[in-house]
Design a protein around this motif. Structure first.
Motif, PDB file in Angstrom:
ATOM      1  N   VAL A  41       9.959   0.042   1.244  1.00  0.00           N
ATOM      2  CA  VAL A  41       8.767   0.706   0.731  1.00  0.00           C
ATOM      3  C   VAL A  41       8.466   1.938   1.579  1.00  0.00           C
ATOM      4  CG1 VAL A  41       6.298   0.480   0.235  1.00  0.00           C
ATOM      5  CG2 VAL A  41       7.828  -1.471  -0.127  1.00  0.00           C
ATOM      6  N   THR A  42       8.086   3.030   0.931  1.00  0.00           N
ATOM      7  CA  THR A  42       7.766   4.269   1.632  1.00  0.00           C
ATOM      8  C   THR A  42       6.770   5.085   0.809  1.00  0.00           C
ATOM      9  OG1 THR A  42       8.738   6.277   2.613  1.00  0.00           O
ATOM     10  CG2 THR A  42       9.690   5.505   0.556  1.00  0.00           C
TER      11      THR A  42
ATOM     12  N   ASP B  91      11.002  12.057  -1.247  1.00  0.00           N
ATOM     13  CA  ASP B  91      12.386  12.464  -1.016  1.00  0.00           C
ATOM     14  C   ASP B  91      13.223  11.289  -0.513  1.00  0.00           C
ATOM     15  OD1 ASP B  91      11.863  15.058  -1.808  1.00  0.00           O
ATOM     16  OD2 ASP B  91      11.478  15.771   0.233  1.00  0.00           O
ATOM     17  N   PHE B  92      12.650  10.517   0.405  1.00  0.00           N
ATOM     18  CA  PHE B  92      13.369   9.351   0.917  1.00  0.00           C
ATOM     19  C   PHE B  92      13.594   8.336  -0.202  1.00  0.00           C
ATOM     20  CE2 PHE B  92      13.472   5.212   3.182  1.00  0.00           C
ATOM     21  CZ  PHE B  92      14.594   5.439   3.963  1.00  0.00           C
ATOM     22  N   ASP B  93      12.604   8.151  -1.061  1.00  0.00           N
ATOM     23  CA  ASP B  93      12.749   7.228  -2.180  1.00  0.00           C
ATOM     24  C   ASP B  93      13.865   7.687  -3.115  1.00  0.00           C
ATOM     25  OD1 ASP B  93      11.667   4.921  -3.827  1.00  0.00           O
ATOM     26  OD2 ASP B  93      11.385   6.573  -5.245  1.00  0.00           O
ATOM     27  N   GLU B  94      13.980   8.985  -3.340  1.00  0.00           N
ATOM     28  CA  GLU B  94      15.058   9.502  -4.188  1.00  0.00           C
ATOM     29  C   GLU B  94      16.424   9.212  -3.575  1.00  0.00           C
ATOM     30  OE1 GLU B  94      14.737  13.557  -5.333  1.00  0.00           O
ATOM     31  OE2 GLU B  94      12.738  13.331  -6.211  1.00  0.00           O
TER      32      GLU B  94
ATOM     33  N   LEU C 171      10.186  -2.502   5.591  1.00  0.00           N
ATOM     34  CA  LEU C 171      11.366  -3.157   5.024  1.00  0.00           C
ATOM     35  C   LEU C 171      11.191  -4.667   5.081  1.00  0.00           C
ATOM     36  CD1 LEU C 171      15.043  -2.252   5.660  1.00  0.00           C
ATOM     37  CD2 LEU C 171      14.279  -4.530   6.346  1.00  0.00           C
ATOM     38  N   HIS C 172      11.718  -5.343   4.063  1.00  0.00           N
ATOM     39  CA  HIS C 172      11.659  -6.805   4.019  1.00  0.00           C
ATOM     40  C   HIS C 172      12.996  -7.396   3.623  1.00  0.00           C
ATOM     41  CE1 HIS C 172       7.221  -7.353   4.058  1.00  0.00           C
ATOM     42  NE2 HIS C 172       7.231  -6.149   3.517  1.00  0.00           N
TER      43      HIS C 172
ATOM     44  N   GLY D 186       0.814  -1.210   0.000  1.00  0.00           N
ATOM     45  CA  GLY D 186       0.000   0.000   0.000  1.00  0.00           C
ATOM     46  C   GLY D 186       0.840   1.251   0.000  1.00  0.00           C
ATOM     47  N   GLY D 187       2.071   1.149  -0.505  1.00  0.00           N
ATOM     48  CA  GLY D 187       2.974   2.290  -0.544  1.00  0.00           C
ATOM     49  C   GLY D 187       3.127   2.862  -1.936  1.00  0.00           C
TER      50      GLY D 187
END
Length: 384
Positions: A215-216, A220-223, A196-197, A71-72
């Motif tokens: 997953v987020t 910005d964190f994904d970048e 996290l997995h 769901g991210g």
């Protein structure tokens, strides 16, 4: 239980993240075994792909699938669960920062924090995260990360994710969701910032691939995750990404069988005199049972057992099973048994996270449950 675009979970696990291309229409995600990609002009990329360390269509498909199931909005895949853990902590922490994590966290996570990040100047507090007040008291103005496992490895403790999210303040809440998988639990919906997995476990599901995923909903964190993928290079191979994506297609049906079997085995173990305690969230006697009922759809397939005969009985049980294989890791279709204190969790011996030496961890597979019960009974009967 829903996933992307209001699809059911099973539908999303098969279809989310990939659509057959217009050229040949392959039903399965192709294995793009190419290190580099032709460009239409100077830095004119086709589909955004230039070099596999930076991005690859097979890896992208896996990332999108897991993000959808969690769901991210965003997902990034890594070469292992520990690589994912390391990168997340590198992004969120700096020397002088403070980290909170559980008193029964995975030994590899503790080893990384204690031997690498502590040396880098990061301070940490070990807390019983099932006690939300204890977590609140441990938070300081320097706390940047609260790291949860729920259920934990190997004590199967259950932390109320939403409750911790409610008191975390400006700290980032990271949840290691490996034991539950997104089929049973979705931390982002409960207020976590990051899920996290280790995809080595239930997501891959067949003990044939190593990987991790983060997953987020934070762009910005994904970048930043993407920068570390390309700049440091801890990416999965395209073959590993393909195997993981293939495993995910059967996640829902596997998890149902895993859970069915685990519930039967936990109840049987709980009835035996050789056993002093069964640690399984599905048992009403488990201290985290009510929280697990609230935030999980079922109770998972990991069981830990403490033996009345102490460490020697625990060791004998591990050596006496025949169908259930003595091996590290978990989450595959086959059942595995191990003695954490002398195997997966050696690194925490003598620390605040030390695992009881009378404890055995069982990863319950999807074999016929009667065969598994017979193997467990034989192993128990053979304890002197």
């Amino acid at each position: 239980m829903t996933a992307a675009d209001n699809q059911g979970f099973s539908t999303a696990s098969i279809h989310a993240g990939y659509e057959p291309d217009s050229l040949y229409g392959p039903i399965n995600t192709p294995i793009y075994a190419s290190t580099t990609f032709a460009q239409d002009g100077l830095n004119e990329l086709r589909g955004g792909y230039e070099y596999t360390r930076v991005a690859n269509p097979t890896i992208t498909a896996l990332e999108r699938t897991v993000a959808a199931l969690e769901g991210g909005k965003f997902g990034k895949a890594f070469s292992s669960g520990m690589a994912a853990t390391d990168i997340v902590l590198r992004i969120l922490l700096r020397p002088g920062d403070h980290l909170i994590f559980g008193h029964d966290a995975y030994g590899g996570t503790y080893r990384l924090i204690d031997s690498v990040f502590a040396e880098w100047g990061v301070e940490y507090s070990v807390v019983d995260t099932t006690d939300v007040d204890a977590v609140r008291e441990a938070i300081t103005d320097r706390t940047k990360v609260i790291w949860l496992e729920t259920p934990t490895n190997p004590n199967l403790s259950v932390t109320d994710i939403a409750a911790v999210a409610g008191i975390k303040g400006s700290a980032k809440l990271v949840v290691d969701n490996t034991f539950a998988s997104p089929y049973l639990q979705r931390p982002l919906a409960l207020g976590a910032d990051v899920s996290l997995h280790s995809t080595t476990k239930y997501l891959g599901g067949h003990s044939d691939v190593v990987g991790g995923v983060v997953v987020t909903d934070d762009a910005d964190f994904d970048e930043q995750l993407a920068f570390y993928q390309g700049g440091v290079g801890p990416i999965p191979s395209v073959f590993d990404a393909y195997l993981t994506a293939r495993g995910i297609k059967t996640l829902s049906v596997r998890m149902e069988r895993h859970c069915d079997n685990a519930e039967r085995i936990a109840e049987f173990l709980d009835s035996r005199p050789e056993v002093s305690q069964v640690l399984y969230p599905g048992l009403a006697s488990h201290p985290g049972h009510e929280v697990a009922k609230k935030q999980m759809d079922r109770f998972g397939a990991m069981i830990s057992v403490r033996f009345a005969g102490g460490e020697e009985a625990a060791r004998q049980f591990c050596l006496n099973t025949r169908l259930i294989c003595l091996a590290e890791s978990l989450g595959g279709v086959e059942s595995l048994v191990e003695h954490p204190a002398s195997m997966t969790h050696q690194s925490v011996n003598g620390s605040q996270l030390e695992v009881p030496r009378d404890l055995v961890r069982i990863s319950v597979g999807i074999e016929d449950v009667e065969d598994l019960l017979a193997d467990v009974e034989t192993a128990l009967d053979a304890i002197n």
